[in-house]
Design an enzyme around this catalytic site. Structure first.
Site, PDB file in Angstrom:
ATOM      1  N   ASP A  53       0.862  -1.178   0.000  1.00 57.41           N
ATOM      2  CA  ASP A  53       0.000   0.000   0.000  1.00 57.41           C
ATOM      3  C   ASP A  53       0.902   1.234   0.000  1.00 57.41           C
ATOM      4  O   ASP A  53       1.611   1.486   0.956  1.00 57.41           O
ATOM      5  CB  ASP A  53      -0.873  -0.049   1.260  1.00 57.41           C
ATOM      6  CG  ASP A  53      -1.909   1.060   1.241  1.00 57.41           C
ATOM      7  OD1 ASP A  53      -1.836   1.907   0.321  1.00 57.41           O
ATOM      8  OD2 ASP A  53      -2.772   1.066   2.122  1.00 57.41           O
ATOM      9  N   TRP A 199      15.009  21.311 -42.240  1.00 53.72           N
ATOM     10  CA  TRP A 199      15.428  21.119 -43.631  1.00 53.72           C
ATOM     11  C   TRP A 199      16.926  21.466 -43.731  1.00 53.72           C
ATOM     12  O   TRP A 199      17.390  22.449 -43.156  1.00 53.72           O
ATOM     13  CB  TRP A 199      14.603  22.018 -44.569  1.00 53.72           C
ATOM     14  CG  TRP A 199      15.163  21.999 -45.955  1.00 53.72           C
ATOM     15  CD1 TRP A 199      14.992  21.026 -46.891  1.00 53.72           C
ATOM     16  CD2 TRP A 199      16.039  22.972 -46.541  1.00 53.72           C
ATOM     17  NE1 TRP A 199      15.704  21.328 -48.021  1.00 53.72           N
ATOM     18  CE2 TRP A 199      16.362  22.511 -47.839  1.00 53.72           C
ATOM     19  CE3 TRP A 199      16.593  24.174 -46.083  1.00 53.72           C
ATOM     20  CZ2 TRP A 199      17.197  23.219 -48.697  1.00 53.72           C
ATOM     21  CZ3 TRP A 199      17.434  24.880 -46.937  1.00 53.72           C
ATOM     22  CH2 TRP A 199      17.725  24.409 -48.234  1.00 53.72           C
ATOM     23  N   ASP A 367      14.352  17.565 -61.342  1.00 55.15           N
ATOM     24  CA  ASP A 367      13.158  18.392 -61.539  1.00 55.15           C
ATOM     25  C   ASP A 367      13.257  19.263 -62.804  1.00 55.15           C
ATOM     26  O   ASP A 367      14.321  19.785 -63.124  1.00 55.15           O
ATOM     27  CB  ASP A 367      13.044  19.301 -60.297  1.00 55.15           C
ATOM     28  CG  ASP A 367      11.690  19.928 -60.165  1.00 55.15           C
ATOM     29  OD1 ASP A 367      10.865  19.773 -61.074  1.00 55.15           O
ATOM     30  OD2 ASP A 367      11.463  20.580 -59.131  1.00 55.15           O
ATOM     31  N   ARG A 443       5.743  25.792 -51.310  1.00 57.57           N
ATOM     32  CA  ARG A 443       6.495  25.756 -52.561  1.00 57.57           C
ATOM     33  C   ARG A 443       5.544  25.815 -53.764  1.00 57.57           C
ATOM     34  O   ARG A 443       5.679  25.062 -54.726  1.00 57.57           O
ATOM     35  CB  ARG A 443       7.374  24.506 -52.642  1.00 57.57           C
ATOM     36  CG  ARG A 443       8.619  24.711 -53.504  1.00 57.57           C
ATOM     37  CD  ARG A 443       9.264  23.399 -53.900  1.00 57.57           C
ATOM     38  NE  ARG A 443      10.555  23.622 -54.515  1.00 57.57           N
ATOM     39  CZ  ARG A 443      11.173  22.763 -55.298  1.00 57.57           C
ATOM     40  NH1 ARG A 443      10.637  21.602 -55.577  1.00 57.57           N
ATOM     41  NH2 ARG A 443      12.327  23.036 -55.819  1.00 57.57           N
ATOM     42  N   LYS A 476      13.955   8.818 -58.646  1.00 62.48           N
ATOM     43  CA  LYS A 476      14.030   9.602 -57.410  1.00 62.48           C
ATOM     44  C   LYS A 476      12.621  10.096 -57.110  1.00 62.48           C
ATOM     45  O   LYS A 476      12.029  10.819 -57.913  1.00 62.48           O
ATOM     46  CB  LYS A 476      14.992  10.774 -57.602  1.00 62.48           C
ATOM     47  CG  LYS A 476      15.117  11.685 -56.389  1.00 62.48           C
ATOM     48  CD  LYS A 476      16.226  12.717 -56.642  1.00 62.48           C
ATOM     49  CE  LYS A 476      16.296  13.775 -55.567  1.00 62.48           C
ATOM     50  NZ  LYS A 476      17.239  14.847 -55.930  1.00 62.48           N
ATOM     51  N   ASP A 478      10.390  12.274 -54.971  1.00 60.28           N
ATOM     52  CA  ASP A 478      10.521  13.448 -54.096  1.00 60.28           C
ATOM     53  C   ASP A 478       9.156  13.875 -53.541  1.00 60.28           C
ATOM     54  O   ASP A 478       8.106  13.459 -54.046  1.00 60.28           O
ATOM     55  CB  ASP A 478      11.129  14.588 -54.941  1.00 60.28           C
ATOM     56  CG  ASP A 478      11.856  15.630 -54.113  1.00 60.28           C
ATOM     57  OD1 ASP A 478      11.726  15.612 -52.885  1.00 60.28           O
ATOM     58  OD2 ASP A 478      12.553  16.469 -54.721  1.00 60.28           O
ATOM     59  N   CYS A 526      12.935  10.669 -51.259  1.00 63.15           N
ATOM     60  CA  CYS A 526      13.470  11.985 -50.968  1.00 63.15           C
ATOM     61  C   CYS A 526      12.289  12.836 -50.532  1.00 63.15           C
ATOM     62  O   CYS A 526      11.180  12.643 -51.007  1.00 63.15           O
ATOM     63  CB  CYS A 526      14.080  12.546 -52.261  1.00 63.15           C
ATOM     64  SG  CYS A 526      14.581  14.269 -52.176  1.00 63.15           S
ATOM     65  N   ASP A 548      19.414  17.840 -48.425  1.00 68.57           N
ATOM     66  CA  ASP A 548      19.739  18.791 -49.491  1.00 68.57           C
ATOM     67  C   ASP A 548      21.033  19.522 -49.177  1.00 68.57           C
ATOM     68  O   ASP A 548      21.553  20.241 -50.034  1.00 68.57           O
ATOM     69  CB  ASP A 548      18.603  19.811 -49.647  1.00 68.57           C
ATOM     70  CG  ASP A 548      17.524  19.297 -50.583  1.00 68.57           C
ATOM     71  OD1 ASP A 548      17.766  18.300 -51.271  1.00 68.57           O
ATOM     72  OD2 ASP A 548      16.431  19.889 -50.615  1.00 68.57           O
TER      73      ASP A 548
HETATM   74  C1  DGJ Z   1      14.268  18.606 -53.376  1.00 70.39           C
HETATM   75  C2  DGJ Z   1      15.334  17.564 -53.508  1.00 70.39           C
HETATM   76  O1  DGJ Z   1      15.854  17.235 -52.261  1.00 70.39           O
HETATM   77  C3  DGJ Z   1      16.415  18.072 -54.453  1.00 70.39           C
HETATM   78  O2  DGJ Z   1      17.452  17.154 -54.521  1.00 70.39           O
HETATM   79  C4  DGJ Z   1      15.803  18.305 -55.796  1.00 70.39           C
HETATM   80  O3  DGJ Z   1      15.350  17.093 -56.331  1.00 70.39           O
HETATM   81  C5  DGJ Z   1      14.648  19.292 -55.674  1.00 70.39           C
HETATM   82  N1  DGJ Z   1      13.707  18.882 -54.674  1.00 70.39           N
HETATM   83  C6  DGJ Z   1      13.941  19.472 -56.977  1.00 70.39           C
HETATM   84  O4  DGJ Z   1      12.833  20.239 -56.888  1.00 70.39           O
END
Ligand code: DGJ
Length: 728
Positions: A53, A199, A367, A443, A476, A478, A526, A548
């Site tokens: 207790d 980031w 891109d 973005r 890739k 993203d 990514c 990045d």
């Molecule tokens: C973010 C990625 O991390 C980069 O390497 C590149 O691919 C850009 N986007 C392109 O918009």
């Protein structure tokens, strides 16, 4: 046997090669936690729990005396409302609005192997590698089954946990919280280690003491995120890279998560992990179920390096899948930092020609190749080639590239849609949004609503069409923003708070479909670099663009932190131009290579603009990486000196067959009149001899580990050295 139930004592004992995990059914009702740590025999574990207790403010469940309160019982999967005042692992709401559940132990099942988690990525293994214990808790009033799964990977020293809620009753149940694991530690005298950042500076190591109350890390961004990684470790106060008790928790999930430590009034630390209950509900109608993602739990009695070795092995061997799991990864060149959006077919062909002559194996078109995209303001969702930039189309360009002796890879951002796109004009309701509310842009783009089947199907069709028409050997994948205004136009009112989780399930469905339809393609995930570097993504895509930020000084921290959990082969690491585009630092070409070569190596530079001397150096780097690649990608990795603790960083690799040892040493800022430096290695064979490749000098394993190697005298900033030894 890795799972034993001692019926006389009502004790479950899970064992791996070096660890034990023990639970007991108390009073035939409550599943309590007894022990997790170094392997023990199972002779007398009944003495562990003590009841007395303690205070009248600890309530006693109905039928129990004042010495029994759930508030003092270490528990496996604590519930809310019946005398445990700490944070529950789950919480449900009944139709009558109340939230108390009485789910008691009902029985167990042992399975050879490991059942799949429906719709979710998870570790896997065959019947010889893994056994699974399923324990059922049952609430009779609701007909609610809670199935706790424990999968034991004996050789790998890993236990995974997940939970399934099954509504076997007649009323609708709302799951308000359904975590994947909860562990009550006997003490709260620990430090917490987390991988935090932002980031371009992801997964920096943060250590802080456990303090009374609640400490947590989490994501509310819809993605696992750059800010916190779904990993946490509890460290004993003296733990280092090579010593001390370390308990790791890593969640195989790519969305909103929570990792929480609660230190209570009895000095118990409760560590919990799972989907973030914040803005989460899940409705379970009759016969419906909810499956949580899994937590991969690792105990190490020899500090962080051993914990990382265990994670690297299980993620390389029992999480990654497909053809590339055991294949050396190609050295790639990506045009992003070389051209950004400003390229045409001729420019790309020139880069490719040059790269091919340097021995680089794969070109990735990043891109800007589709729709009318010349900046980040348009065209996501319009996945057809921009013929103004690439008149031969993707098919024509890729054929030309392959003819120059190099493979072709392509960038996509399939989960996103630009406001200025044909797709958005056609389907404005396809985005994650809340009815009658404005939607925030990130973005210049929105997030597609992957909780909708029609959206998922369209993504699969659009991406597959391109992958089918051209010889593409790498993708890739993203994703460049996080979620806001989370809601879906397709979900019922009482399911809106399922949106973020259903998005993740939709993403996993798309990835399963595309990666199995194109098994020869190497996929790299990514999210603005490492915004979704998590085990969930690694299940589908065996490598990730780490960050990045390609500056070699910043990368020391990012790669060091990432290596805590994630295998080196999964970490994309590229050499880029100087001044560096993220921090404008100028570092030597050799050091940029020496940092990137400690990962999955590549280039992010305009090779058409290099001086002859630089090209010669790059040619040598490429040749050298090809020689050491197997050891880097498949060997054992050990951290020696931390960039978080000083001016020097060092790490080393030992090949699978133990014959090759590669040591990387980095010295960031120069000091005047430097002292002689020596670096001690670890995990070598004491009685073996090792020859240094450059000089053929012979060193004993015992000498290298106890005395160390001499670091050459150096002046100047950003110096680095690689030492390559062969066992003789
Ligand atoms: C973010 C990625 O991390 C980069 O390497 C590149 O691919 C850009 N986007 C392109 O918009």
């Amino acid at each position: 046997m890795s799972i034993v139930f001692n019926q006389a004592q009502d004790i479950f004992h899970l064992t791996t090669k070096n660890t034990s995990y023990v639970m007991k059914v108390l009073e035939k009702k409550y599943l309590s936690h007894l022990y997790w740590g170094k392997k023990i025999r199972s002779s007398n574990l009944n003495y562990i729990l003590q009841f007395r207790d303690r205070c009248s403010f600890n309530a006693n469940p109905d039928g129990f005396g004042s010495d029994f309160s759930l508030n003092i019982v270490p528990q496996e999967y604590p519930c809310y409302g019946t005398s445990d005042y700490r944070t529950p692992a789950y919480e449900v709401q009944l139709e009558n609005g109340t939230t108390v559940v009485e789910a008691y132990y009902k029985g167990y099942k042992i399975i050879d192997g490991k059942p799949k988690l429906q719709g979710l990525p998870a570790t896997y293994g065959n019947e010889d590698q893994v056994k699974t214990l399923e324990i059922e808790l049952y609430d009779e009033l609701l007909g609610l089954k809670i199935i706790l799964s424990y999968s034991v990977f004996y050789e790998q020293d890993v236990i995974t946990r997940s939970v399934k809620f099954v509504n076997g009753g007649n009323e609708e149940i709302k799951l308000l919280r359904g975590l994947s694991s909860s562990v009550d530690f006997h003490s709260d005298n620990y430090d917490i280690l987390q991988l935090s950042g932002a980031w371009a500076r992801e997964r920096n190591i943060i250590k802080r003491p456990v303090a009374k109350g609640i400490q947590s890390i989490e994501s509310r961004r819809g993605f696992s995120s750059h800010v916190q990684n779904p990993f946490i470790a509890l460290l004993d106060k003296k733990a280092t890279e090579t010593n001390g008790d370390v308990y790791g928790f890593s969640l195989v999930y790519s969305g909103n998560f929570l990792a929480q430590i609660e230190a209570d009034e009895n000095d118990v630390a409760r560590v919990q992990m799972g989907i973030n209950p914040f803005d989460f509900n899940y409705l379970l109608k009759k016969s419906e179920f909810f499956q949580t993602p899994e937590v991969v739990m690792v105990y190490s009695d020899k500090g962080l390096n051993k914990m990382s070795n265990i994670y690297h092995r299980i993620y390389r061997e029992n999480l990654m899948r497909g053809k590339y799991k055991e294949k050396e990864r190609p050295i790639l060149i990506n045009n992003w930092e070389a051209t950004y959006f400003d390229f045409n077919e001729e420019k790309i062909e020139n880069i490719v020609k040059q790269a091919s002559s340097l021995g680089i194996e794969l070109f990735v078109l990043d891109d800007g190749w589709f729709g009318k995209r010349n900046d980040d303001k348009s065209s996501l969702g319009d996945w057809f080639v921009n013929k103004n930039k690439i008149p031969s189309g993707i098919k024509g360009l890729s054929s030309k590239i392959i003819k120059s002796g190099i493979e072709f890879g392509l960038w996509f951002e399939p989960e996103m849609i630009s406001e200025d796109s044909e797709l958005f004009r056609k389907h404005p309701d396809w985005i994650i949004h809340c009815e009658n509310r404005s939607s925030s842009l990130g973005r210049n783009q929105y997030v597609l609503d992957l909780s909708r089947d029609d959206v998922c199907e369209e993504i699969i069709n659009m991406i597959s069409k391109i992958l089918e028409e051209a010889p593409i050997s790498y993708v890739k994948w993203d994703a460049n923003r996080n979620m806001t205004e989370i809601g879906s136009s397709k979900l019922e009112t009482n399911r809106q708070r399922e949106t973020a989780h259903r998005y993740v399930l939709g993403l996993y469905k798309i990835l399963e479909n595309i990666t199995s339809r194109f098994p020869d393609i190497l996929f790299e995930s990514c999210s603005g670099g490492g915004g979704r570097f998590d085990p969930g993504m690694l299940y589908y895509m065996p490598q990730t663009w780490t960050s990045d930020d390609t500056d070699s000084v910043e990368r020391l921290k990012i790669q060091y932190g990432t290596s805590l959990v994630y295998p080196i082969i999964s970490m994309g690491a590229h050499l880029s131009a100087v001044p560096n585009h993220q921090v404008e630092r100028i570092t030597p070409l050799d050091t940029r290579a020496n940092v990137a070569m400690a990962g999955n190596f590549g280039y992010e530079i305009d090779v058409t603009r290099l001086e002859k001397e630089e090209k010669d150096k790059i040619k040598n780097q490429v040749e050298f990486y090809k020689e050491i690649r197997n050891t880097i990608q498949f060997g054992d990795f050990y951290r020696l000196l931390s960039p978080f603790e000083g001016n020097e960083t060092a790490w080393m690799f030992i090949s699978k067959d133990k014959n090759e040892v590669i040591v990387f040493y980095y010295y960031v800022l120069a000091h005047p009149n430097p002292t002689d430096k020596r670096l001690k290695l670890i995990e070598l064979q004491e009685l073996s001899n090792y020859a240094l490749a450059e000089t053929d000098e012979i060193y004993g394993g015992d000498e290298l580990m106890n005395i160390g190697i001499n670091i050459p005298y150096c002046l100047g900033d950003f110096k680095s050295y690689i030492f390559r030894f062969n066992k003789i």
